[in-house]
Design a protein around this motif. Structure first.
Motif, PDB file in Angstrom:
ATOM      1  N   PHE A   3      -9.422  10.121  72.531  1.00 22.42           N
ATOM      2  CA  PHE A   3     -10.795   9.609  72.669  1.00 22.42           C
ATOM      3  C   PHE A   3     -11.811  10.657  72.216  1.00 22.42           C
ATOM      4  O   PHE A   3     -12.827  10.321  71.600  1.00 22.42           O
ATOM      5  N   ALA A   4     -11.530  11.915  72.500  1.00 20.20           N
ATOM      6  CA  ALA A   4     -12.446  12.997  72.123  1.00 20.20           C
ATOM      7  C   ALA A   4     -12.560  13.145  70.607  1.00 20.20           C
ATOM      8  O   ALA A   4     -13.571  13.661  70.106  1.00 20.20           O
ATOM      9  N   THR A   5     -11.543  12.697  69.862  1.00 21.23           N
ATOM     10  CA  THR A   5     -11.575  12.835  68.402  1.00 21.23           C
ATOM     11  C   THR A   5     -12.272  11.669  67.708  1.00 21.23           C
ATOM     12  O   THR A   5     -12.512  11.726  66.507  1.00 21.23           O
ATOM     13  N   VAL A   6     -12.584  10.616  68.474  1.00 22.18           N
ATOM     14  CA  VAL A   6     -13.212   9.433  67.883  1.00 22.18           C
ATOM     15  C   VAL A   6     -14.688   9.714  67.604  1.00 22.18           C
ATOM     16  O   VAL A   6     -15.452  10.024  68.532  1.00 22.18           O
ATOM     17  N   GLU A   7     -15.087   9.629  66.350  1.00 22.29           N
ATOM     18  CA  GLU A   7     -16.480   9.904  65.996  1.00 22.29           C
ATOM     19  C   GLU A   7     -17.405   8.779  66.446  1.00 22.29           C
ATOM     20  O   GLU A   7     -18.421   9.011  67.084  1.00 22.29           O
ATOM     21  N   LYS A   8     -17.045   7.561  66.107  1.00 21.41           N
ATOM     22  CA  LYS A   8     -17.869   6.409  66.472  1.00 21.41           C
ATOM     23  C   LYS A   8     -17.193   5.660  67.621  1.00 21.41           C
ATOM     24  O   LYS A   8     -16.254   4.913  67.420  1.00 21.41           O
ATOM     25  N   LYS A   9     -17.693   5.888  68.809  1.00 15.54           N
ATOM     26  CA  LYS A   9     -17.081   5.280  69.993  1.00 15.54           C
ATOM     27  C   LYS A   9     -17.659   3.881  70.206  1.00 15.54           C
ATOM     28  O   LYS A   9     -18.704   3.706  70.831  1.00 15.54           O
ATOM     29  N   THR A  10     -16.967   2.878  69.685  1.00 22.97           N
ATOM     30  CA  THR A  10     -17.419   1.499  69.764  1.00 22.97           C
ATOM     31  C   THR A  10     -17.264   0.958  71.172  1.00 22.97           C
ATOM     32  O   THR A  10     -16.615   1.571  72.037  1.00 22.97           O
ATOM     33  N   GLU A  11     -17.845  -0.202  71.425  1.00 20.83           N
ATOM     34  CA  GLU A  11     -17.746  -0.833  72.738  1.00 20.83           C
ATOM     35  C   GLU A  11     -16.293  -1.092  73.111  1.00 20.83           C
ATOM     36  O   GLU A  11     -15.885  -0.852  74.250  1.00 20.83           O
ATOM     37  N   GLU A  12     -15.511  -1.561  72.154  1.00 30.78           N
ATOM     38  CA  GLU A  12     -14.109  -1.878  72.449  1.00 30.78           C
ATOM     39  C   GLU A  12     -13.326  -0.622  72.790  1.00 30.78           C
ATOM     40  O   GLU A  12     -12.516  -0.614  73.728  1.00 30.78           O
TER      41      GLU A  12
ATOM     42  N   LEU B   3      -6.008   7.068  57.043  1.00 30.56           N
ATOM     43  CA  LEU B   3      -5.623   5.668  57.284  1.00 30.56           C
ATOM     44  C   LEU B   3      -6.083   5.164  58.652  1.00 30.56           C
ATOM     45  O   LEU B   3      -6.020   3.963  58.927  1.00 30.56           O
ATOM     46  N   ILE B   4      -6.531   6.068  59.521  1.00 33.09           N
ATOM     47  CA  ILE B   4      -6.905   5.676  60.884  1.00 33.09           C
ATOM     48  C   ILE B   4      -8.215   4.902  60.873  1.00 33.09           C
ATOM     49  O   ILE B   4      -9.206   5.319  60.279  1.00 33.09           O
ATOM     50  N   ARG B   5      -8.218   3.745  61.526  1.00 36.48           N
ATOM     51  CA  ARG B   5      -9.405   2.898  61.636  1.00 36.48           C
ATOM     52  C   ARG B   5      -9.687   2.628  63.121  1.00 36.48           C
ATOM     53  O   ARG B   5      -8.917   3.017  63.991  1.00 36.48           O
ATOM     54  N   ASP B   6     -10.791   1.936  63.388  1.00 44.03           N
ATOM     55  CA  ASP B   6     -11.140   1.610  64.776  1.00 44.03           C
ATOM     56  C   ASP B   6     -10.005   0.879  65.479  1.00 44.03           C
ATOM     57  O   ASP B   6      -9.695   1.159  66.650  1.00 44.03           O
TER      58      ASP B   6
ATOM     59  N   THR C   9      11.849  -2.596  60.678  1.00 40.90           N
ATOM     60  CA  THR C   9      10.992  -3.120  59.616  1.00 40.90           C
ATOM     61  C   THR C   9       9.966  -2.074  59.198  1.00 40.90           C
ATOM     62  O   THR C   9       9.715  -1.881  57.997  1.00 40.90           O
ATOM     63  N   PHE C  10       9.382  -1.382  60.170  1.00 39.03           N
ATOM     64  CA  PHE C  10       8.400  -0.337  59.852  1.00 39.03           C
ATOM     65  C   PHE C  10       9.033   0.759  58.999  1.00 39.03           C
ATOM     66  O   PHE C  10       8.446   1.217  58.017  1.00 39.03           O
ATOM     67  N   GLU C  11      10.235   1.158  59.366  1.00 35.53           N
ATOM     68  CA  GLU C  11      10.906   2.239  58.627  1.00 35.53           C
ATOM     69  C   GLU C  11      11.328   1.809  57.223  1.00 35.53           C
ATOM     70  O   GLU C  11      11.602   2.655  56.372  1.00 35.53           O
ATOM     71  N   SER C  12      11.355   0.494  56.977  1.00 36.91           N
ATOM     72  CA  SER C  12      11.692   0.018  55.630  1.00 36.91           C
ATOM     73  C   SER C  12      10.495   0.062  54.682  1.00 36.91           C
ATOM     74  O   SER C  12      10.647  -0.128  53.474  1.00 36.91           O
ATOM     75  N   LEU C  13       9.298   0.314  55.220  1.00 41.10           N
ATOM     76  CA  LEU C  13       8.106   0.438  54.375  1.00 41.10           C
ATOM     77  C   LEU C  13       8.146   1.779  53.646  1.00 41.10           C
ATOM     78  O   LEU C  13       8.252   2.835  54.276  1.00 41.10           O
ATOM     79  N   SER C  14       8.062   1.746  52.336  1.00 38.19           N
ATOM     80  CA  SER C  14       8.119   3.001  51.575  1.00 38.19           C
ATOM     81  C   SER C  14       6.876   3.849  51.812  1.00 38.19           C
ATOM     82  O   SER C  14       6.960   5.069  51.960  1.00 38.19           O
ATOM     83  N   GLN C  15       5.721   3.224  51.849  1.00 36.32           N
ATOM     84  CA  GLN C  15       4.462   3.927  52.117  1.00 36.32           C
ATOM     85  C   GLN C  15       3.603   3.084  53.056  1.00 36.32           C
ATOM     86  O   GLN C  15       2.775   2.302  52.601  1.00 36.32           O
ATOM     87  N   PRO C  16       3.785   3.222  54.358  1.00 36.03           N
ATOM     88  CA  PRO C  16       3.011   2.410  55.305  1.00 36.03           C
ATOM     89  C   PRO C  16       1.515   2.647  55.132  1.00 36.03           C
ATOM     90  O   PRO C  16       1.076   3.785  54.926  1.00 36.03           O
ATOM     91  N   GLU C  17       0.756   1.563  55.222  1.00 31.68           N
ATOM     92  CA  GLU C  17      -0.702   1.668  55.184  1.00 31.68           C
ATOM     93  C   GLU C  17      -1.238   1.477  56.597  1.00 31.68           C
ATOM     94  O   GLU C  17      -0.486   1.447  57.564  1.00 31.68           O
ATOM     95  N   THR C  18      -2.554   1.323  56.707  1.00 31.23           N
ATOM     96  CA  THR C  18      -3.199   1.209  58.016  1.00 31.23           C
ATOM     97  C   THR C  18      -2.586   0.098  58.867  1.00 31.23           C
ATOM     98  O   THR C  18      -2.273   0.298  60.045  1.00 31.23           O
ATOM     99  N   VAL C  19      -2.399  -1.088  58.258  1.00 29.91           N
ATOM    100  CA  VAL C  19      -1.898  -2.235  59.026  1.00 29.91           C
ATOM    101  C   VAL C  19      -0.494  -1.985  59.551  1.00 29.91           C
ATOM    102  O   VAL C  19      -0.175  -2.302  60.705  1.00 29.91           O
TER     103      VAL C  19
END
Length: 590
Positions: free
Chosen positions: A374-383, A348-351, A309-319
């Motif tokens: 982890f080292a590349t994460v700018e805002k290291k949230t609690e989660e 497209l990368i989100r928390d 199903t993922f590969e059938s997406l022409s342009q995958p977004e964040t979700v």
């Protein structure tokens, strides 16, 4: 029709006929609608036939200005014909509505306050305006000023209440609704708005009482399904679908989405497959449906279908990317999750993407990969920090785990999630000193969370779900109604299984043994019941609401080998595939 006749029709005939004419438009006409032409006609008439302008004409012109968002023209009409407008409540209502649609609540309020005789229609216009301008509480308050309410004002009141979902509003709605005349209590529009209040306030028991009276289309079913999903009642969502089928109500994309979400929550392949087959083919190309399918297949342990199903997406977004990364992680495919993460466009990368990929690393023991990400994460949230603590703790890297906690706590209050992750790792590693210290920290900072680490309470809350013969069954810990559980436990001991007492963290009662307590865990009861119904089952799937314990994990591997049956267990964190060779997809890293 000539322009002169148009003017005469517009400015001379009674209001009801005006409104009828406003809605008329010749089929196939390329000209603007009559409503859109009213301001133009009004301006022309001002120049040539000023004496024909009436208060009704002004009201209609104001309505049209509001409809076409020509706020400058509407304001000019108000200031030029203020004295004429004030003579007629219909015109005043149009003017108040105009300002409300212009988001000029202050002017609308001034006009309303000046009115000496306020009709229920004027009150309704104010309520609608408040709701439109995100001031639903004012709409609720003004409702109680209406001397004689009508169907519209009552409906608007409940609509306003649905915008302010809290305990106080809920009690107010119950009180008003119970005192309504019977004709209102059976009015579909009013009931729909009351229903919306109940589901937004999570009062699903009262929503369920009203639902049969409004369950007439896919929209009403979709609203209820969405509420049930949010309240962790996916089985009820599927029962609503069965009801829709009996009533021959067709699925649309929105309802299909809610059904797929329910299947993802249940996480059992046969359920997911049966619902998938019901989704209209016209919906399958919808990007939201595809993203939901990725999530559903992944959480049902069918990673191949999720990938297709993922590969059938022409342009995958964040979700789409995040759902696929999460699917890999849940099924113990950490390397695949990391590989896809690095293929994902950075913008497209989100928390939530970091959460899923770090979780995948944690479940697969990929601590170095996790550290790099982890080292590349700018805002290291609690989660995000909590997952990193979990990743280190699973591998008994407690120094590194505590460094994450110390860094976080230098700028924040202690996190219960991080401490629980550390405690879990310490317990699994039998590091009693660290476990005790962490436990005392949780007691000190979060006394209300004490029950979360008391194994007895956890066991009592433990519940599994499994599907047998097309029906979903729920099992709770220490349920003694399944006769073959004793037989399975005897098989385990005869094949060398020793019960690990370290997974019991409470004192035993006089009538209990280590074996009886551990054998009472619900996943074992669920497996036993499956073999009662299907003695030669080749595949069993279970959804569990808690993490699997170490003793049950070892026992399930042995059962899969003895019975030559693939057993899939989705616990609170991941999906375990227990193979017939006695191995698990998590490689004992759980």
């Amino acid at each position: 029709m000539s322009k002169n006749i148009l003017w005469q029709v517009f400015f001379s005939i009674p209001g009801q006929q005006i409104r009828r004419w406003i809605r008329w438009e010749p089929i196939g006409s390329d000209h603007p609608t009559k409503s859109d032409r009213i301001p133009e006609l009004f301006r022309e008439c001002e120049q040539t036939k000023h004496d024909m302008i009436t208060d009704l004409a002004v009201g209609q012109a104001l309505k049209s200005c509001a409809n076409i968002k020509d706020f400058q023209a509407g304001s000019r009409i108000h200031h030029r014909y203020a004295s004429l407008i004030e003579k007629n409540n219909y015109s005043m209502g149009s003017l108040i509505d105009f300002y409300m649609q212009s988001k000029d609540v202050d002017n609308a309020q001034l006009l309303f306050d000046k009115l000496k005789k306020k009709t229920v229609a004027i009150y309704s216009i104010m309520m609608k305006g408040y709701i439109r301008n995100n001031q639903a509480q004012k709409a609720i308050e003004i409702f109680f000023q209406i001397p004689n309410t009508d169907e519209k004002s009552v409906s608007l009141f409940f609509h306003a209440c649905s915008q302010v979902p809290n305990e106080k509003t809920l009690e107010l709605v119950k009180k008003v609704f119970s005192n309504l005349p019977d004709r209102y209590q059976n009015n579909e529009y009013i009931l729909t708005n009351v229903f919306n209040v109940f589901i937004k306030c999570n009062d699903l028991s009262n929503a369920e009482k009203i639902f049969p009276k409004i369950a007439t289309n896919a929209l009403s079913y979709g609203n209820f399904m969405n509420a049930l999903n949010k309240n962790n009642q996916p089985v009820k969502t599927l029962s609503l679908f069965e009801e829709m089928t009996r009533k021959c109500i067709k699925l649309d994309a929105t309802v299909s989405l809610f059904l797929l979400n329910a299947c993802a929550a249940i996480g059992i392949y046969t359920v997911s497959q049966s619902i998938f087959e019901e989704i209209p083919k016209s919906c399958l190309n919808d990007v939201y449906i595809k993203n939901a399918l990725i999530d559903m297949w992944g959480k049902s342990g069918c990673i191949g279908k999720a990938k297709n199903t993922f590969e059938s997406l022409s342009q995958p977004e964040t979700v789409g990317y995040t759902s696929m990364i999460n699917s890999y992680g849940l099924n113990g495919m950490g390397f695949d999750a990391v590989k896809l993460f690095y293929q994902m466009p950075v913008n497209l990368i989100r928390d939530e993407t970091y959460v899923c990929v770090l979780n995948a690393c944690s479940h697969a023991g990929l601590v170095e990969e996790a550290q790099k990400i982890f080292a590349t994460v700018e805002k290291k949230t609690e989660e995000i920090c909590t997952i990193m603590v979990d990743c280190f703790s699973r591998l008994s890297l407690f120094t590194e785990a505590k460094e994450i906690i110390d860094t976080y706590e230098s700028n924040h209050a202690p996190s219960p999630g991080m401490l629980m992750a550390l405690l879990s790792g310490a317990r699994n590693a039998k590091n009693l000193d660290l476990a005790e210290k962490t436990f005392h920290r949780i007691q000190k900072h979060f006394p209300q969370l004490k029950h979360r680490i008391v194994a007895a309470s956890v066991l009592l809350a433990n519940a599994d779900a499994s599907i047998v013969n097309g029906k979903i069954y729920v099992f709770r810990a220490h349920d003694s109604s399944h006769p073959q559980s004793k037989e399975i436990n005897q098989e385990l001991t005869s094949h060398g299984h020793d019960y690990d007492s370290s997974w019991i963290t409470r004192s035993l009662n006089s009538d209990e043994t280590i074996e009886s307590v551990l054998c009472g865990h619900s996943e074992r009861l669920t497996i036993a019941w499956n073999f009662v119904v299907h003695p030669n089952a080749s595949r069993i799937q279970i959804t569990k609401n808690l993490r699997v314990c170490g003793d049950c994990h070892r026992a399930t591997k042995l059962i899969a080998s003895i019975r030559q049956c693939e057993i899939i267990v989705r616990d609170a964190n991941r999906i375990h595939h227990f193979y017939r060779n006695g191995q698990c997809s998590c490689n004992d890293h759980f």
